[in-house]
Scaffold this motif. Sequence first.
Motif, PDB file in Angstrom:
ATOM      1  N   ILE A 141      -2.137  11.775 -83.650  1.00  0.00           N
ATOM      2  CA  ILE A 141      -1.211  12.108 -84.748  1.00  0.00           C
ATOM      3  C   ILE A 141      -1.154  13.629 -84.959  1.00  0.00           C
ATOM      4  N   GLU A 142      -2.304  14.276 -84.726  1.00  0.00           N
ATOM      5  CA  GLU A 142      -2.388  15.732 -84.892  1.00  0.00           C
ATOM      6  C   GLU A 142      -1.798  16.480 -83.701  1.00  0.00           C
ATOM      7  N   VAL A 143      -2.118  16.020 -82.500  1.00  0.00           N
ATOM      8  CA  VAL A 143      -1.557  16.660 -81.310  1.00  0.00           C
ATOM      9  C   VAL A 143      -0.028  16.553 -81.383  1.00  0.00           C
ATOM     10  N   GLY A 144       0.438  15.387 -81.815  1.00  0.00           N
ATOM     11  CA  GLY A 144       1.882  15.188 -81.962  1.00  0.00           C
ATOM     12  C   GLY A 144       2.492  16.184 -82.930  1.00  0.00           C
ATOM     13  N   ALA A 145       1.770  16.476 -84.014  1.00  0.00           N
ATOM     14  CA  ALA A 145       2.283  17.433 -84.997  1.00  0.00           C
ATOM     15  C   ALA A 145       2.341  18.842 -84.408  1.00  0.00           C
ATOM     16  N   GLU A 146       1.382  19.150 -83.533  1.00  0.00           N
ATOM     17  CA  GLU A 146       1.384  20.467 -82.878  1.00  0.00           C
ATOM     18  C   GLU A 146       2.574  20.577 -81.914  1.00  0.00           C
ATOM     19  N   VAL A 147       2.808  19.492 -81.181  1.00  0.00           N
ATOM     20  CA  VAL A 147       3.927  19.460 -80.228  1.00  0.00           C
ATOM     21  C   VAL A 147       5.248  19.628 -80.985  1.00  0.00           C
ATOM     22  N   PHE A 148       5.386  18.901 -82.086  1.00  0.00           N
ATOM     23  CA  PHE A 148       6.587  18.989 -82.909  1.00  0.00           C
ATOM     24  C   PHE A 148       6.773  20.413 -83.432  1.00  0.00           C
ATOM     25  N   ALA A 149       5.700  20.996 -83.977  1.00  0.00           N
ATOM     26  CA  ALA A 149       5.794  22.332 -84.583  1.00  0.00           C
ATOM     27  C   ALA A 149       6.207  23.372 -83.550  1.00  0.00           C
ATOM     28  N   ALA A 150       5.615  23.283 -82.357  1.00  0.00           N
ATOM     29  CA  ALA A 150       5.936  24.258 -81.302  1.00  0.00           C
ATOM     30  C   ALA A 150       7.417  24.170 -80.937  1.00  0.00           C
ATOM     31  N   GLU A 151       7.907  22.954 -80.788  1.00  0.00           N
ATOM     32  CA  GLU A 151       9.312  22.775 -80.412  1.00  0.00           C
ATOM     33  C   GLU A 151      10.237  23.213 -81.546  1.00  0.00           C
ATOM     34  N   PHE A 152       9.804  22.991 -82.771  1.00  0.00           N
ATOM     35  CA  PHE A 152      10.614  23.337 -83.930  1.00  0.00           C
ATOM     36  C   PHE A 152      10.766  24.853 -84.055  1.00  0.00           C
ATOM     37  N   ILE A 153       9.690  25.574 -83.802  1.00  0.00           N
ATOM     38  CA  ILE A 153       9.704  27.031 -83.970  1.00  0.00           C
ATOM     39  C   ILE A 153      10.323  27.731 -82.759  1.00  0.00           C
ATOM     40  N   PHE A 154      10.031  27.198 -81.579  1.00  0.00           N
ATOM     41  CA  PHE A 154      10.500  27.847 -80.354  1.00  0.00           C
ATOM     42  C   PHE A 154      10.638  26.786 -79.257  1.00  0.00           C
ATOM     43  N   PRO A 155      11.822  26.196 -79.119  1.00  0.00           N
ATOM     44  CA  PRO A 155      11.992  25.110 -78.150  1.00  0.00           C
ATOM     45  C   PRO A 155      11.538  25.529 -76.748  1.00  0.00           C
ATOM     46  N   GLU A 156      10.940  24.552 -76.071  1.00  0.00           N
ATOM     47  CA  GLU A 156      10.372  24.816 -74.751  1.00  0.00           C
ATOM     48  C   GLU A 156      11.391  25.405 -73.776  1.00  0.00           C
ATOM     49  N   HIS A 157      12.622  24.894 -73.800  1.00  0.00           N
ATOM     50  CA  HIS A 157      13.605  25.396 -72.826  1.00  0.00           C
ATOM     51  C   HIS A 157      13.954  26.859 -73.098  1.00  0.00           C
ATOM     52  N   GLU A 158      13.956  27.274 -74.362  1.00  0.00           N
ATOM     53  CA  GLU A 158      14.220  28.693 -74.672  1.00  0.00           C
ATOM     54  C   GLU A 158      13.073  29.561 -74.157  1.00  0.00           C
ATOM     55  N   PHE A 159      11.863  29.053 -74.343  1.00  0.00           N
ATOM     56  CA  PHE A 159      10.683  29.793 -73.887  1.00  0.00           C
ATOM     57  C   PHE A 159      10.695  29.910 -72.362  1.00  0.00           C
ATOM     58  N   ALA A 160      11.039  28.795 -71.694  1.00  0.00           N
ATOM     59  CA  ALA A 160      11.055  28.781 -70.226  1.00  0.00           C
ATOM     60  C   ALA A 160      12.073  29.792 -69.688  1.00  0.00           C
ATOM     61  N   GLU A 161      13.193  29.932 -70.393  1.00  0.00           N
ATOM     62  CA  GLU A 161      14.201  30.922 -69.979  1.00  0.00           C
ATOM     63  C   GLU A 161      13.641  32.336 -70.066  1.00  0.00           C
ATOM     64  N   LEU A 162      12.890  32.570 -71.130  1.00  0.00           N
ATOM     65  CA  LEU A 162      12.284  33.888 -71.330  1.00  0.00           C
ATOM     66  C   LEU A 162      11.287  34.203 -70.208  1.00  0.00           C
ATOM     67  N   VAL A 163      10.497  33.194 -69.867  1.00  0.00           N
ATOM     68  CA  VAL A 163       9.501  33.353 -68.795  1.00  0.00           C
ATOM     69  C   VAL A 163      10.211  33.661 -67.483  1.00  0.00           C
ATOM     70  N   LYS A 164      11.283  32.942 -67.220  1.00  0.00           N
ATOM     71  CA  LYS A 164      12.041  33.140 -65.992  1.00  0.00           C
ATOM     72  C   LYS A 164      12.637  34.554 -65.964  1.00  0.00           C
ATOM     73  N   ALA A 165      13.207  34.949 -67.096  1.00  0.00           N
ATOM     74  CA  ALA A 165      13.855  36.258 -67.175  1.00  0.00           C
ATOM     75  C   ALA A 165      12.854  37.402 -67.023  1.00  0.00           C
ATOM     76  N   SER A 166      11.586  37.147 -67.335  1.00  0.00           N
ATOM     77  CA  SER A 166      10.568  38.208 -67.240  1.00  0.00           C
ATOM     78  C   SER A 166      10.359  38.619 -65.780  1.00  0.00           C
ATOM     79  N   GLY A 167      10.639  37.729 -64.854  1.00  0.00           N
ATOM     80  CA  GLY A 167      10.480  38.043 -63.438  1.00  0.00           C
ATOM     81  C   GLY A 167       9.032  38.100 -62.970  1.00  0.00           C
ATOM     82  N   VAL A 168       8.098  37.779 -63.877  1.00  0.00           N
ATOM     83  CA  VAL A 168       6.676  37.847 -63.514  1.00  0.00           C
ATOM     84  C   VAL A 168       6.305  36.608 -62.693  1.00  0.00           C
ATOM     85  N   SER A 169       5.574  36.815 -61.615  1.00  0.00           N
ATOM     86  CA  SER A 169       5.142  35.641 -60.842  1.00  0.00           C
ATOM     87  C   SER A 169       3.641  35.393 -60.989  1.00  0.00           C
TER      88      SER A 169
END
Length: 206
Positions: free
Chosen positions: A111-139
Amino acid sequence: MTRDEYFEGLKALAREKRKYHAVRTDSFGLREIRQIYKAEGIRIDPWPLPPKIKAMYMCADGDYSVAVQRALPDEPKLFALAHELKHHYVDQEHIANGVVHCGDYNRNEVIEVGAEVFAAEFIFPEHEFAELVKASGVSTWRPEDVVRLKRGTPAKISYMFVQKRLERLGVVERGAFGAVRFKKLEEQMFGVPFWKARARRRPLGI
Ligand SMILES: [Zn+2]
């Protein structure tokens, strides 16, 4: 339902609620989440909490309230308030006595892990974050790259948040940066923030 299905469902719910409340990653902070609490009819109570409790959610007869550890810095406080929203949306029927206590001591409960997953997505959706990581060009990610990434995002997130996400995306090994003191590293790279420098110069007792 598997754990993964449960978590994916919570992420979808987070995106749906973001949309409903017109949340924008680059302008979402404590003021904005307080407005969401108001719209959802949840009070934020200033009750003092024991140190091991980060926040708690209470519901009884249509009365909803959350108490959050006041000493938390802004980013973890925002995260804790988003975490409690998940309990409000999803867990009312499952919690005993209408109260959930949230802290590190029980963070591995589903129930707690689920709340963490929800909060992370609510504040900064994973796909937006993944785009940022991709745009950084860091490997190959080094701690300095993590600092640059965090400084380059307008989202109000902690270094812990960034680390967990990078681990989740599989670009960084779990715990790889466990020993890194990111705030200190950021100061070494970019200098001490103005407000902090002033505080350090101020003589004691004044
Ligand atoms: Zn919780």
